[in-house]
Design an enzyme around this catalytic site. Sequence first.
Site, short mmCIF file in Angstrom:
data_model
loop_
_atom_site.label_atom_id
_atom_site.label_comp_id
_atom_site.label_asym_id
_atom_site.label_seq_id
_atom_site.Cartn_x
_atom_site.Cartn_y
_atom_site.Cartn_z
N SER A 1 4.19 2.38 2.16
CA SER A 1 5.16 1.85 1.32
C SER A 1 4.72 1.56 -0.32
O SER A 1 4.31 2.69 -0.97
CB SER A 1 5.72 0.33 1.74
OG SER A 1 6.72 -0.06 1.07
N ASP B 1 10.95 4.46 4.41
CA ASP B 1 9.68 3.89 4.41
C ASP B 1 9.36 3.58 5.81
O ASP B 1 10.47 3.11 6.79
CB ASP B 1 9.85 2.57 3.57
CG ASP B 1 8.49 1.72 3.71
OD1 ASP B 1 7.74 1.65 4.81
OD2 ASP B 1 8.52 0.76 2.69
#
Length: 393
Positions: A113, A255
Amino acid sequence: MDLINIILKIFTPFNAFFVIMGIYFITIYFYLRWLTKKYLNPVDRTHDLNLSRRCLRTNNQLRQELEHRETVNILVLTGGGVRGMIPLQVLEKIEQLSGKKTGELFDLMSGASTGAINCAILAVPGIDHQFEFCTTDILAKYVENCRKMFSAPWYHKFLTLFGMLGPRYLPEGKLEVLRGFFGTCTLADIESNLIIPVYDVTENTLKIIRNWELPQGGRHTNYVLKDLVHGASNPPMLFSPRAFIISGKKHVFIDPGVILNNPATIAFMNAWFLFPRKKLRLVLIGNGGSDAEVYNHEHMAEFGAYGLFQYLLNSPVVNTKFSTDLLHEYIHEAREYGIDIEFIHINSPGGRELATSDTSDENMARIKQFGEKVISENYDKIKYLADVLKVKN
């Protein structure tokens, strides 16, 4: 007059409400259809990658590059949205004490992330095989860039019910920031060895992207770096994903935070496989938070349907804790088998009040203050790392 009376009877305040709501939801439907067409209509990157004329290094090339090293240094940064400032503050202190950029200090970097964004920026090549950016370069405009990323026009907020019916933000601001750091850089161009996990929606699978090929002609592909990093840091509830094509194959990356918010174990396993006879020094830098407080099973309400909802709601945080626990288990077992590994975890308890997508002055000031706390409480570790990393052996 009769027609006017009929219209007035139909459009009573009660009926008008339902008419307006009907128009509103029809508008939402077509707006979301437009967003889908705009962002999931794939861009063909094959030509861009062909222009690069760079290939991923091979497994053997990577081993030869580090053949003379006794110790392989590994950096891992977890996710956390705007809280990604905290690991950068720690790395800035290490850079100041060592006199070197982060890319020069670590042989392998991995992030999930926001950690993927920071690791990739720190690996961007500069002149004469140097690294283009240091952490100070990222922190200089960190708040400004975060506000570009976490932004959306008023009509998007209105037509998605503030993120309830669609992604909370539009990706243009984020892509602008990534272009500023990466330009046309590809995965094969970067100087450091990089591991980035993504979830590929088109194949419904978790992928571990490396900038080197596995033995026997691995299955890895070169990517335009901004595409890869945008996907790796793209929770679907926050940003619209972007589709792209490479050699006729479509990719939509998001993600992997719900599944894998801490790639430390993956980084450790990759380094272990590559260098089974070398000492491994694994540095994991967190961004605060007491994971155990989030999901502790201390009340019967933690079980049942409510418990499942709480688990899913907090899954990225819980996943980070589980991943760290699993890493400790792997390291313990590796040491039992005689593998030389040094694990340094830099973090501090607390920080649950730090929001991950709030770019207000108050929240960013709290995050900066917490980062200073992490540095203060871990200064001995930071000083030690600066001393041992600046002299690679």
